[in-house]
Write an enzyme that holds these catalytic residues in place. Structure first.
Site, short mmCIF file in Angstrom:
data_model
loop_
_atom_site.label_atom_id
_atom_site.label_comp_id
_atom_site.label_asym_id
_atom_site.label_seq_id
_atom_site.Cartn_x
_atom_site.Cartn_y
_atom_site.Cartn_z
N CYS A 1 -16.56 4.87 16.41
CA CYS A 1 -15.48 5.87 16.01
C CYS A 1 -15.54 6.72 17.50
O CYS A 1 -16.35 7.53 17.41
CB CYS A 1 -15.75 6.46 14.67
SG CYS A 1 -14.42 7.72 14.53
N CYS B 1 -5.84 3.10 15.27
CA CYS B 1 -7.01 2.88 16.19
C CYS B 1 -7.88 1.72 15.32
O CYS B 1 -7.88 1.66 14.21
CB CYS B 1 -8.11 3.99 15.87
SG CYS B 1 -9.42 3.84 16.72
N CYS C 1 -13.22 0.81 14.67
CA CYS C 1 -14.09 0.66 13.51
C CYS C 1 -13.74 -0.93 12.92
O CYS C 1 -14.93 -1.65 12.59
CB CYS C 1 -14.10 1.63 12.43
SG CYS C 1 -12.51 1.61 11.52
N CYS D 1 -26.77 -2.29 9.32
CA CYS D 1 -25.73 -2.33 10.47
C CYS D 1 -24.88 -1.06 10.15
O CYS D 1 -24.39 -0.67 9.21
CB CYS D 1 -24.63 -3.49 10.34
SG CYS D 1 -23.60 -3.47 11.63
N CYS E 1 -17.04 -4.61 13.69
CA CYS E 1 -17.85 -5.15 12.51
C CYS E 1 -18.18 -6.71 12.98
O CYS E 1 -17.37 -7.48 13.48
CB CYS E 1 -16.61 -5.24 11.51
SG CYS E 1 -17.51 -6.33 9.95
N CYS F 1 -22.97 -5.29 4.20
CA CYS F 1 -23.27 -4.58 5.58
C CYS F 1 -24.59 -4.48 5.91
O CYS F 1 -25.02 -4.02 6.99
CB CYS F 1 -22.64 -3.04 5.21
SG CYS F 1 -20.75 -2.86 5.24
N CYS G 1 -9.78 11.28 12.11
CA CYS G 1 -9.67 9.73 12.45
C CYS G 1 -8.20 9.60 13.14
O CYS G 1 -7.28 10.30 12.87
CB CYS G 1 -9.24 8.97 11.01
SG CYS G 1 -8.73 7.20 10.95
N ASP H 1 0.79 -1.34 -0.01
CA ASP H 1 -0.11 0.10 0.16
C ASP H 1 0.83 1.24 -0.15
O ASP H 1 0.25 2.29 0.22
CB ASP H 1 -0.98 0.04 1.20
CG ASP H 1 -0.07 0.08 2.57
OD1 ASP H 1 0.86 -0.03 2.59
OD2 ASP H 1 -1.07 0.09 3.67
#
Length: 384
Positions: free
Chosen positions: A204, A247, A250, A197, A254, A194, A220, A140
């Site tokens: 967050c 962090c 989030c 939900c 899930c 998703c 963020c 990435d």
């Protein structure tokens, strides 16, 4: 394409999957070499709104990020590969230990780029030997929109938190990609699962999601603790709690993590000394100590000053006055980034009388305007 050719291609794709799994990847998908026009427009709008914050390279490389073909015109298809790094136990358990610092799960060992790229190159070498194709490998750090690219395959879908979600791995996996000039038919994209939900959005601490599938990076905590080079705004300091690098809230929220599994041996097993390290120990690190502790770790790349900025915020949030000697030690630090957060931490942990005493000693000769502002900020302006 004839039926024989289709059979050959299907066999090659199966071999690629087998080689990828032998190299240590958990799932593999095949994506087109183009991103949808809607995806490109959404990315352009995100940059134009300025919500990418200090990540100037996102804007500088926006043209190459628009689509794989913009990065490498010869690409015909993209192989996307996922490597599981699922944690053992509760990934947020460290947030309850206020005398300790919390480092994001993925960063509790050596830099994942090295491991993922090594595995990508292993698959790539086999593919070149097998087909004599041209290819490029990316993790990435390249100008690749890897999440929407992976979402164009069977690998997973972009959740409402904008991260990729897998029905096999939950949220805990790295993505690597192999661009190739081989014409490999793309998978049918994984459907968005998703539903109604919104657990990730509600989890967050800093309200970084203006809405589903939208991220304001400037709010963020992962961005603030890793990418942001300046002072962290007052409104975010208490919500950061003891998060000093990244962090996971989030991701951890899930429900699809019910399919997640602990990373296997040979993956990035957490180092004990980077799993909930004591804040006092981190505050006492000099530059050499910082470099030694985080050698080979992604944490090292933020540098000692930003690291101490984050640790001092964790100290201020700890409620632990025993940390004061470790904090006061940095009052004359050469970095204003550090000194400013020393002042904030002192304001959080000392009495008004003691804070005033220290201000009378140190504020008078302070030359940096941001640090002076911290000394003179009325306590009533601190968010509750």
């Amino acid at each position: 394409m004839s039926s024989a050719e289709k059979k050959d291609v299907a066999a090659l794709k199966a071999q690629i999957v087998a080689q990828a799994k032998a190299a240590g990847f958990d799932t593999v998908g095949f994506s087109p070499a183009q991103l949808a026009q809607q995806t490109q427009q959404k990315f352009e709008a995100w940059i134009d709104e300025g919500v990418h914050g200090d990540m100037g390279w996102m804007a500088e490389t926006r043209e190459r990020r628009r689509s794989p073909e913009a990065l490498w015109p010869d690409v015909a298809s993209v192989i996307v590969l996922a490597m599981n790094y699922g944690p053992e136990g509760d990934p947020l358990a460290g947030l309850r230990q206020t005398d300790r610092a919390n480092i994001s799960v993925y960063a509790r060992n050596r830099d994942y780029h090295d491991l993922v790229k090594k595995r990508l190159k292993r698959v790539a070498r086999w593919l070149v030997a097998e087909t004599d194709c041209e290819l490029k490998v990316f993790v990435d750090t390249a100008p690749v929109l890897e999440k929407p690219l992976a979402a164009g395959s069977s690998l997973g879908w972009q959740g409402k938190h904008t991260n990729l979600v897998s029905s096999e791995l939950g949220s805990w996996f790295f993505i690597g990609s192999i661009f190739t000039d081989l014409d490999l038919p793309a998978d049918k994209p994984h459907a968005d699962q998703c539903g109604s939900c919104s657990a990730c959005l509600e989890s967050c601490p800093t309200n970084a999601f203006p809405g589903p599938y939208q991220l304001d990076a400037r709010r963020c905590i992962s961005y603030l603790t890793i990418e942001h080079k300046g002072h962290i705004d007052l409104e975010f300091r208490r919500p950061m709690a003891n998060r000093i690098y990244g962090c996971d809230d989030c991701l951890a929220a899930c429900p699809w993590n019910k399919f997640a599994r602990q990373a296997s041996e040979g993956a990035l097993q957490p180092r004990e000394d980077l799993t909930s390290p004591r804040i006092a120990v981190l505050l006492d690190l000099d530059d050499a100590g910082f470099r030694t502790l985080f050698a080979g770790s992604p944490v090292k790349r933020i540098g000692r000053d930003r690291f101490l900025r984050n640790v001092l915020i964790a100290a201020g949030n700890s409620g632990d006055a025993d940390l004061l000697p470790h904090i006061v030690h940095h009052l004359d630090d050469v970095s204003p980034l550090v000194r400013a957060m020393v002042v904030w931490a002192l304001c959080e942990l000392t009495s008004e009388e003691e804070f005033t005493r220290l201000k009378d000693i140190h504020a008078l000769n302070e030359m940096d305007e941001d640090v002076r502002a911290e000394w003179h900020r009325p306590r009533s302006l601190l968010p509750q």
